[in-house]
Design a protein around this motif. Structure first.
Motif, PDB file in Angstrom:
ATOM      1  N   UNK A  42       0.970  -1.216   0.144  1.00 53.95           N
ATOM      2  CA  UNK A  42      -0.041  -0.011  -0.053  1.00 53.95           C
ATOM      3  C   UNK A  42       0.960   1.274  -0.093  1.00 53.95           C
ATOM      4  N   UNK A  43       1.833   1.361  -0.796  1.00 53.31           N
ATOM      5  CA  UNK A  43       3.017   2.196  -0.742  1.00 53.31           C
ATOM      6  C   UNK A  43       2.275   3.503  -1.278  1.00 53.31           C
ATOM      7  N   UNK A  44       1.377   3.655  -2.055  1.00 53.48           N
ATOM      8  CA  UNK A  44       0.627   4.964  -2.529  1.00 53.48           C
ATOM      9  C   UNK A  44       0.076   5.615  -1.621  1.00 53.48           C
ATOM     10  N   UNK A  45      -0.631   4.460  -0.911  1.00 52.99           N
ATOM     11  CA  UNK A  45      -1.620   5.055   0.107  1.00 52.99           C
ATOM     12  C   UNK A  45      -0.941   5.736   1.276  1.00 52.99           C
ATOM     13  N   UNK A  46       0.337   5.145   1.576  1.00 60.19           N
ATOM     14  CA  UNK A  46       1.094   5.602   2.783  1.00 60.19           C
ATOM     15  C   UNK A  46       1.696   6.851   2.530  1.00 60.19           C
ATOM     16  N   UNK A  47       1.910   7.179   1.158  1.00 56.63           N
ATOM     17  CA  UNK A  47       2.442   8.272   0.671  1.00 56.63           C
ATOM     18  C   UNK A  47       1.463   9.497   0.763  1.00 56.63           C
TER      19      UNK A  47
END
Length: 334
Positions: free
Chosen positions: A123-128
């Motif tokens: 969920x990299x893009x969500x964390x960012x």
């Protein structure tokens, strides 16, 4: 980038954002649709309890009349129609009834090394995006309470509290209703608080600030936002008075000893000046944004080993009714 996994994650990030914003596949620059802009603002608002209490309002024009409607006096009565016709009463506030938005940028860089280290998270893009949205929420609070002017070129080193990004609510009160802003007592340049000062205690100060609100607007929804230094001092006074009484100290810790000051519920909010008191209502404070103005540009900058994420929109800070806001500042503890 430093490895192919990081490159893949950047591509996934770019695609994910394009999908959310309904942008063409592969696009790195796009204007966000109004519905998506509203969704983004809702997510930003959800990052802050304070922002959830006030109004975050989408508008279509950069300049215009305020959106939220309030009345400045009674509208109920009776007409003897044998003598005259019924007449409507226009008690909407016409003075200071306009808003103007300013171009606002929230630009973020993401080093390649950080993309590499975050690449393991699915969920990299969500964390960012969560991290960026949280910071925008904090920035909005900071500008609302600390903003004093609107500079063509902002300077974060000279104005670290974003004072030059936009005029916040407090600055507008200073300019539009100076008679409702207390900034000095018997001694010029300050208000003294404590035994022997202009005000003996915080209750008395908040009560006097409340009296500056228009009589017709002193309804049950008034609240006081109080600076952290003033609250800390008041709690210290309570501790001193209750020294050696554990039960009373426990009640202080659970915020049950004093739930109101000057007869109104009181709150502490991040970035509010530590030595000030603001009396208003939650729905009297607004942030407007132009729903067609949110633009995004994402690109790689290998010369700086990073990805750059540019966000811009038009937004402004609005006091809906100036008769319903009062401020005390420059409070010094005796």
């Amino acid at each position: 980038m430093t490895n192919s996994n990081g490159t893949t994650k950047y591509a996934i990030l770019q695609q994910a954002f394009a999908k959310v914003y309904n942008a063409p596949k592969g696009a790195s620059s796009f204007t966000i649709e109004p519905s998506a802009a509203q969704s983004i603002n809702e997510k930003i608002t959800a990052k802050s309890d304070f922002l959830e209490r006030i109004n975050i309002v989408p508008v279509s024009e950069i300049k215009g009349e305020k959106v939220m409607f309030g009345v400045t006096g009674p509208v109920t009565g009776r007409t003897d129609i044998r003598i005259k016709e019924r007449e409507v009463k226009d008690f909407s506030s016409l003075e200071n009834n306009t808003y103007e938005l300013s171009s606002t940028e929230s630009d973020v860089s993401l080093p390649y090394a950080k993309i590499d280290s975050w690449a393991k998270f699915p969920d990299f893009h969500k964390r960012y995006s969560d991290a960026v949205q949280k910071q925008i929420a904090l920035d909005r609070m900071m500008i609302g309470f600390r903003g004093t002017h609107n500079a063509a070129q902002t300077d974060i080193e000279t104005f670290p509290m974003l004072e030059d990004v936009n005029k916040g609510w407090l600055q507008q009160a200073r300019e539009k209703v100076p008679s409702q802003v207390l900034s000095q007592g018997l001694e010029a340049g300050k208000i003294s608080l404590g035994e022997g000062g202009d005000y003996a205690n915080l209750d008395a100060l908040v009560y006097d600030v409340t009296r500056l609100i228009d009589d017709n607007l002193r309804d049950s929804d008034l609240i006081a936002i109080i600076g952290s230094d003033l609250l800390a001092h008041d709690k210290a006074v309570l501790y001193a008075k209750q020294a050696g009484t554990p039960t009373e100290k426990e009640r202080i810790e659970s915020a049950q000893v004093v739930s109101t000051y000057g007869g109104v519920p009181s709150f502490s909010v991040p970035f509010f000046p530590v030595n000030a008191v603001l009396v208003t209502s939650w729905d009297n404070l607004s942030i407007y944004f132009q729903d067609t103005s949110w633009r995004v540009l994402m690109l790689e900058n290998p010369k700086r080993n990073r990805v750059e994420d540019y966000n811009s929109r038009n937004e402004g800070y609005v006091v809906e009714q100036f008769g319903k806001i009062a401020l005390a500042e420059n409070v010094e503890l005796v």
